[in-house]
Design an enzyme around this catalytic site. Structure first.
Site, PDB file in Angstrom:
ATOM      1  N   ALA A   1       0.834  -1.199   0.000  1.00  0.00           N
ATOM      2  CA  ALA A   1       0.000   0.000   0.000  1.00  0.00           C
ATOM      3  C   ALA A   1       0.873   1.256   0.000  1.00  0.00           C
ATOM      4  CB  ALA A   1      -0.905  -0.007   1.228  1.00  0.00           C
ATOM      5  N   PHE A   2       0.393   2.283  -0.687  1.00  0.00           N
ATOM      6  CA  PHE A   2       1.073   3.579  -0.747  1.00  0.00           C
ATOM      7  C   PHE A   2       2.483   3.465  -1.327  1.00  0.00           C
ATOM      8  CE2 PHE A   2      -1.759   3.569   3.017  1.00  0.00           C
ATOM      9  CZ  PHE A   2      -2.752   4.404   2.507  1.00  0.00           C
ATOM     10  N   ARG A   3       2.661   2.468  -2.197  1.00  0.00           N
ATOM     11  CA  ARG A   3       3.968   2.215  -2.843  1.00  0.00           C
ATOM     12  C   ARG A   3       5.067   1.838  -1.856  1.00  0.00           C
ATOM     13  NH1 ARG A   3       3.760   3.486  -8.273  1.00  0.00           N
ATOM     14  NH2 ARG A   3       2.013   4.816  -8.867  1.00  0.00           N
ATOM     15  N   LEU A   4       4.667   1.401  -0.679  1.00  0.00           N
ATOM     16  CA  LEU A   4       5.643   0.922   0.313  1.00  0.00           C
ATOM     17  C   LEU A   4       5.804  -0.585   0.119  1.00  0.00           C
ATOM     18  CD1 LEU A   4       4.477   3.018   3.391  1.00  0.00           C
ATOM     19  CD2 LEU A   4       6.342   3.504   1.781  1.00  0.00           C
TER      20      LEU A   4
END
Length: 197
Positions: A172-175
């Site tokens: 999620a959120f490019r993490l």
């Protein structure tokens, strides 16, 4: 979070098995990156035909662009991208040729049309017309009407022995989660580290 295993091949086997169940397109498709004589990289899709502790195997025409590049510069990178699982695996390593016996055994499993195609295609060379290709297919079909189609001498396999394998999982959120295995040489123990997204 990616759960590390001592052997990256065990983790790859788990992920590959999941891809075989869920990936709507070919889970064995992988991008192969090679380098030309002038240092320019080149990339295309090929199919994984087997893997074990000795490496990841694919087959091609040795006179094709990728074949010539791999014979001249025996290092390459592979990338599996399984969009349905939101995962990818990157591999980098050295290239060796499969044995003639391995190539013969795999070639024998291909359908007859693909076997004829291996003879008929001057892969990566200029094609003057579709008719010229169809004519060559007809010529080689006529040559091999009866009996088994032998493997062309210019058609065989390569094996990538990985020195680096990176597992990537979407977050999620490019993490994203990234787990890297590396070793200094084939047969050496693997070391692992997690990487920033």
């Amino acid at each position: 979070m990616i759960r590390a295993k001592d052997d990256p091949l065990a983790l790859f086997a788990d992920w590959y098995a999941e891809a075989e169940k869920s990936e709507p397109n070919d889970p064995s498709a992988m991008a192969l990156a090679t380098v030309g004589a002038d240092g320019t990289p080149s990339c295309r899709m090929v199919l994984l035909k087997g893997y074990d502790a000795s490496g990841f195997v694919f087959y091609t025409n040795y006179e094709s662009r990728k074949g010539r590049q791999l014979l001249a510069h025996p290092k390459a990178a592979l990338l599996f991208h399984w969009k349905s699982l939101r995962r990818q695996v990157r591999l980098e390593g050295s290239i060796s040729q499969t044995t003639p016996q391995e190539a013969d055994a795999y070639f024998a499993t291909r359908d007859r049309g693909s076997q004829i195609g291996a003879w008929a295609s001057d892969q990566s060379r200029p094609l003057e017309s579709r008719f010229a290709l169809e004519k060559r297919v007809a010529e080689f079909t006529a040559r091999h009407v009866i009996g088994k189609v032998p493997r062309p001498p210019h058609w065989s396999g390569f094996r990538l022995q990985p020195l680096l394998i990176e597992f990537w999982q979407d977050g999620a959120f490019r993490l994203h989660d990234r787990l890297e295995y590396s070793r200094p040489a084939a047969g050496a123990p693997w070391s692992t580290r997690t990487l920033y997204p």
